[in-house]
Scaffold this active site. Structure first.
Site, mmCIF file in Angstrom:
data_model
loop_
_atom_site.group_PDB
_atom_site.id
_atom_site.type_symbol
_atom_site.label_atom_id
_atom_site.label_comp_id
_atom_site.label_asym_id
_atom_site.label_seq_id
_atom_site.Cartn_x
_atom_site.Cartn_y
_atom_site.Cartn_z
ATOM 1 N N GLY A 63 0.819 -1.207 0.000
ATOM 2 C CA GLY A 63 0.000 0.000 0.000
ATOM 3 C C GLY A 63 0.853 1.257 0.000
ATOM 4 O O GLY A 63 0.540 2.245 -0.684
ATOM 5 N N TRP A 67 2.374 1.566 -3.469
ATOM 6 C CA TRP A 67 1.386 2.025 -4.451
ATOM 7 C C TRP A 67 1.320 3.550 -4.478
ATOM 8 O O TRP A 67 1.119 4.157 -5.535
ATOM 9 C CB TRP A 67 0.014 1.455 -4.104
ATOM 10 C CG TRP A 67 -1.093 1.979 -4.975
ATOM 11 C CD1 TRP A 67 -1.466 1.525 -6.206
ATOM 12 C CD2 TRP A 67 -1.976 3.082 -4.689
ATOM 13 N NE1 TRP A 67 -2.530 2.259 -6.695
ATOM 14 C CE2 TRP A 67 -2.856 3.225 -5.784
ATOM 15 C CE3 TRP A 67 -2.113 3.948 -3.607
ATOM 16 C CZ2 TRP A 67 -3.847 4.195 -5.826
ATOM 17 C CZ3 TRP A 67 -3.105 4.926 -3.653
ATOM 18 C CH2 TRP A 67 -3.956 5.042 -4.751
ATOM 19 N N HIS A 68 1.513 4.182 -3.323
ATOM 20 C CA HIS A 68 1.394 5.636 -3.264
ATOM 21 C C HIS A 68 2.531 6.339 -4.004
ATOM 22 O O HIS A 68 2.356 7.480 -4.451
ATOM 23 C CB HIS A 68 1.355 6.109 -1.814
ATOM 24 C CG HIS A 68 0.003 6.010 -1.191
ATOM 25 N ND1 HIS A 68 -0.468 4.856 -0.613
ATOM 26 C CD2 HIS A 68 -0.999 6.909 -1.069
ATOM 27 C CE1 HIS A 68 -1.693 5.051 -0.160
ATOM 28 N NE2 HIS A 68 -2.047 6.292 -0.433
ATOM 29 N N GLY A 69 3.672 5.720 -4.112
ATOM 30 C CA GLY A 69 4.751 6.392 -4.814
ATOM 31 C C GLY A 69 6.030 5.585 -4.823
ATOM 32 O O GLY A 69 6.263 4.749 -3.946
ATOM 33 N N PHE A 76 -0.020 10.329 -7.524
ATOM 34 C CA PHE A 76 0.022 8.902 -7.247
ATOM 35 C C PHE A 76 -0.649 8.107 -8.363
ATOM 36 O O PHE A 76 -0.621 6.900 -8.331
ATOM 37 C CB PHE A 76 -0.679 8.597 -5.914
ATOM 38 C CG PHE A 76 -0.141 9.425 -4.767
ATOM 39 C CD1 PHE A 76 1.221 9.631 -4.639
ATOM 40 C CD2 PHE A 76 -0.984 10.014 -3.853
ATOM 41 C CE1 PHE A 76 1.717 10.399 -3.604
ATOM 42 C CE2 PHE A 76 -0.499 10.774 -2.803
ATOM 43 C CZ PHE A 76 0.853 10.974 -2.692
#
Length: 505
Positions: free
Chosen positions: A323, A326-328, A505
């Site tokens: 997770g 996934w954001h960056g 993102f």
């Protein structure tokens, strides 16, 4: 094109609404194709190059879905098509989002030079990739047995949620696409949609963008190595905590409101997360659609909590690690995810211990305990947001040490605001107090409008997602005046529109 821009509010949106009224007379299929085409124009406004990538991805995914649906559910063929589709979609995402990050880290580790050049990240690719992956999995599981191309086109491209969510699952909207006469401009949908859009616009422009004035200078000062005081650090960290919430929840409100204008209910995405009294509760309230996706398509397939407490803690750490990634493509995002995974593990262990010991607080201690639970949770979330926002670990450490180091805190009573790197720091107290009051005391959008226009709950906790009664919206002059005030406040701040945080993102 930003929702919070003159060209969107006064040009694109009115034209699409008028066109929808006219095209709706041609039938449901026509309006789906029309909205899909309008959404591609919306995306092309940002990049005519990447709109072709989106079109290619739509065509390839629909071909894969068609192949899968021609074979029985549970068959090896469907499973193989799903794997091929997931590899295809994640391959595109990985190239644009993570190839440069991987090359940079390989260069550091090996001493060799890997230069892939500048890779531009297509807007919204993380969001619509997750949606297509989830649909492939649902088809493989037999949860989706047919999908017409106009429905698929609208599902992937629908402009209110194309760029930054909410993350929509196909079963949540498929029944709406198939309901005759549902899509289109209706009075009730316009009333609710305009109210939600106005609230979201005010959150973004009036609150988030003003709080940014106190957050960005602090993080910039940390990046340049400037020595920070506890007062500076806490003001900047709290300002970013509130900025991020109002920015992203404001976007989500606008997205849900825009969809309502066309008769489509999108999933609720925020349920007053800063009211949470535990990290477990926080993740039931914050970015609800992402939490739901990670739980259904990653945590459960890993085994969830079915294989004992040790395996559950491992699964939580894996899910939050991914997770964060996934954001960056940065180690600070990974660290943020791992830290929240650690929070969740500790929270679950504490709950298990309390249940095993049979501990019960006497009534007189419940209110203080509740306040303490909220304070610990909120401080933990604020500290994690520092990692999320910082340009690197040195900057994050500079801010966190200023926030929590005993020597820094000891100097707090004598803090001199005049030396702060934050411009007009004297105004910060009012903005922080006002932002906290809105986040903690006022009902959220679900509570306000959920009875007037039922929203998809996306697996949200039923107790948290229940529509409220306090200040519940209804068509009235008072609510019309409030929506108009929010719209005016938002429009007055459009002279210098700022990009939504989650666009990166």
């Amino acid at each position: 094109m930003l929702f919070s821009s003159f060209e969107f509010i006064f040009c694109f949106l009115p034209l699409v609404l008028i066109g929808s009224v006219l095209v709706a007379r041609l039938g449901d299929k026509a309006i789906k194709l029309y909205l899909g085409a309008a959404s591609l124009v919306f995306y092309a406004w940002w990049s005519t190059t990447f709109v072709w990538l989106l079109v290619f991805s739509i065509a390839a995914n629909y071909a894969l879905l068609t192949l899968a649906l021609h074979r029985p559910a549970g068959s090896r063929w469907r499973h193989r098509v799903m794997i091929a589709g997931i590899v295809f979609n994640l391959g595109i995402l990985s190239w644009f989002k993570y190839a440069g990050f991987l090359a940079f880290n390989l260069s550091l580790v090996s001493g060799a030079h890997f230069d892939l050049g500048a890779i531009i990240l297509p807007l919204g690719i993380s969001f619509f990739t997750f949606q297509k992956v989830a649909l492939l999995v649902d088809v493989n599981r037999g949860h989706v047995e047919d999908i017409a191309f106009p429905d698929f086109l609208l599902f992937v491209t629908f402009f209110p949620q194309l760029i930054a969510g909410p993350i929509v699952l196909y079963p949540e909207v498929a029944w709406q696409f198939r309901q005759p006469g549902r899509l289109g401009v209706r009075t009730a949908g316009m009333q609710v949609g305009l109210t939600l859009f106005a609230i979201g616009l005010a959150k973004k422009v009036f609150l988030a963008d003003n709080l940014e004035r106190f957050a960005t200078p602090l993080f910039n000062a940390a990046t340049t190595g400037k020595l920070l005081s506890a007062g500076d650090a806490w003001i900047g960290a709290l300002a970013y905590t509130l900025q991020l919430y109002f920015d992203f929840s404001g976007y989500s409100d606008m997205a849900i409101g825009l969809a309502a204008m066309f008769g489509i209910a999108l999933p609720v995405n925020f349920l007053s997360p800063y009211k949470s009294r535990s990290i477990i509760e926080f993740w039931r309230r914050w970015h609800v659609t992402l939490s739901h996706f990670l739980r259904v398509y990653l945590y459960f397939p890993l085994g969830g909590n079915r294989s004992g407490p040790v395996r559950r803690q491992m699964n939580l750490m894996i899910v939050m690690f991914l997770g964060g990634l996934w954001h960056g493509a940065a180690w600070t995002f990974v660290a943020w995810g791992v830290l929240h995974g650690f929070y969740l593990v500790v929270n679950h262990m504490w709950r298990t211990l309390v249940a095993a010991m049979g501990w019960r607080l006497p009534g007189v201690l419940r209110l203080p305990a509740t306040a303490a639970s909220w304070a610990v949770t909120f401080v933990a979330v604020v500290a994690a947001w520092v990692l999320f926002r910082a340009d690197g670990f040195p900057a994050a450490w500079s801010i966190l040490s200023a926030m929590f180091a005993p020597s820094s805190l000891a100097a707090l009573p004598g803090w001199a605001a005049q030396t702060s790197p934050i411009p007009r720091v004297g105004d910060a107290g009012n903005w922080l107090a006002g932002g906290l009051a809105v986040a903690l005391l006022l009902p959220n959008s679900r509570e306000l409008l959920g009875r007037a226009f039922p929203l998809v709950e996306a697996g949200a906790d039923a107790a948290l997602a229940a529509p409220g009664r306090r200040l519940a919206w209804r068509p009235s002059p008072a609510w019309a005046a409030w929506a108009a005030l929010c719209l005016v406040l938002g429009i007055l701040g459009l002279s210098q529109p700022q990009v939504f945080i989650y666009f990166q993102f």
